[in-house]
Design an enzyme around this catalytic site. Sequence first.
Site, PDB file in Angstrom:
ATOM      1  N   GLU A 208       0.810  -1.227   0.000  1.00  0.00           N
ATOM      2  CA  GLU A 208       0.000   0.000   0.000  1.00  0.00           C
ATOM      3  C   GLU A 208       0.843   1.276   0.000  1.00  0.00           C
ATOM      4  O   GLU A 208       0.832   2.041   0.977  1.00  0.00           O
ATOM      5  CB  GLU A 208      -0.934   0.005   1.222  1.00  0.00           C
ATOM      6  N   GLU A 389      -5.710  -8.440   1.056  1.00  0.00           N
ATOM      7  CA  GLU A 389      -6.360  -7.983   2.297  1.00  0.00           C
ATOM      8  C   GLU A 389      -7.801  -7.617   2.005  1.00  0.00           C
ATOM      9  O   GLU A 389      -8.100  -7.018   0.967  1.00  0.00           O
ATOM     10  CB  GLU A 389      -5.702  -6.711   2.858  1.00  0.00           C
TER      11      GLU A 389
HETATM   12  O1  IFM Z   1      -4.239  -3.009   9.399  1.00  0.00           O
HETATM   13  C1  IFM Z   1      -4.165  -2.457   8.123  1.00  0.00           C
HETATM   14  C2  IFM Z   1      -3.071  -3.096   7.310  1.00  0.00           C
HETATM   15  O2  IFM Z   1      -1.835  -3.015   7.937  1.00  0.00           O
HETATM   16  C3  IFM Z   1      -2.945  -2.422   5.971  1.00  0.00           C
HETATM   17  N1  IFM Z   1      -4.231  -2.365   5.299  1.00  0.00           N
HETATM   18  C4  IFM Z   1      -5.365  -1.908   6.043  1.00  0.00           C
HETATM   19  C5  IFM Z   1      -5.466  -2.640   7.375  1.00  0.00           C
HETATM   20  C6  IFM Z   1      -6.704  -2.147   8.170  1.00  0.00           C
HETATM   21  O3  IFM Z   1      -6.619  -0.784   8.401  1.00  0.00           O
END
Ligand code: IFM
Length: 481
Positions: A208, A389
């Site tokens: 990210e 994710e």
């Molecule tokens: O916890 C985070 C993760 O580290 C990166 N993406 C979003 C998640 C939730 O906020």
Amino acid sequence: MSLGRRELLGAGLAGVGLLATGCTPSTGEAGTTTAATTAATTATPPAFPAGFAWGVATSAYQVEGSVRADGRSPSIWDTFAASGNRIADGSSGAEACDHYRRWRTDLDLMGELGIGSYRFSIAWPRIQPGRDRRTNPAGLAFYDRLVDGLLDRGIAPVATLYHWDLPQHLEDAGGWESRDSAGWFADYAGVMFEALGDRVGSWVTINESKVIVEQGYQRGWMAPGKNDLEASGRVLHHLNLAHGRAVAAFRASTAKGTIGPCFTLAPCYPADDSEGARAATALADLRENRLYLDPVLLGRYPDDLELLHGEMVAGIAGARRDGDDATIGPATDFVGVNYYSPVVMAATGPAQPYPLAANGWQQLHPDGLRDVLLRVHRDYDAPVQVVLENGIPDARGQEPLHDPERIDFLKQHLQAAAGAIGAGARLNGYHAWSLLDNFEWAAGYTQRYGLVHVDFESQRRTPKDSARWYAAVIRANGVPG
Ligand code: IFM
């Protein structure tokens, strides 16, 4: 999914479960319809290709703890958390889930749930703790054990090289604002490829970059806590360069697996049919998606880059050298997608037509997942995609182990993912965020994203209802109707 050790080594995320059914664009693709018209949930049967990678994800600083063990040096997150008033509950990742010591139990738990793929991240300050950037064998040994432990249990390791925990000594040397950071990262990546490349099937470069750029360098809400638009542009370019150079190092190594980036994507929808809303949506799409996807997947920054804030554009331009775009944009094996929330734009600014999750920033719109997957498939000709994710925090007032909202969330998002597959997207896997309740960055321990509950006093783990539900999905290779 249960694969043998050899299959786990050979396949990687680009090689598992390919399903090509031809590409039929859906009606709900990002930017092509309004928020209201994309609200209906996909009706596609929720089936997944054989070999689909059913996974869970974590990251080092959020779960490991043991921040001084075996020679680890501080990261920018240790510094940020210690700098006062930065973290909602005043906590840090110093203990987190104690995964560094309890990894065997956690792997056993994953095995019991039938998890087929584990996305974890490697803590750079464990590997190169000192200014001389010499490899720390004790730090490396942890990941060596972890990877072997995964393979022994039939779980495919998906290793992220950078999930925000830059060694503080590198920050002191200029951090991501320095062009040298790309070389530091490629060297560190090379160490990891050499150490684990015979066993890790899938490598993820940088998690990210949008969050690093926006929260770390524009808003200052995350480490290293800066408010500097020009620097944020430079940082973005250096992160891109670091990604490209790590991919090159991977290709030059003897590592066997596959490698790809990880984007957090937000489908952008106009709130209504007005010209103003459509223009605002196009700009949001540039800021949220194309700024990150284009350089890495097309090898060039967007043509309309100058529509972004002038200081940020100047930062990118100042950092860019001849030949960089070609370094950044070599073909990757898969595209990692994190999906949490859409962005909806009215002519006057952001709109919020969908319900909010308990974190206060995440609009719940499952069909957005289908839209981003189809968009990456269509506009970027992604070889293969994998969801790295997707998740929500526990609902407010929820009983600790009973999380019907999360089950509903997972069900609808998996149905949306199946819809994308049915419409032609080559999606190989899905990783729920997260295996465990953990340190949620600036929110500390106030938000729990785990399928598994963690009592942070005793470190006891207890699967929530959603973990059992997800285990049933994995057994069925599909979502119950
Ligand atoms: O916890 C985070 C993760 O580290 C990166 N993406 C979003 C998640 C939730 O906020």
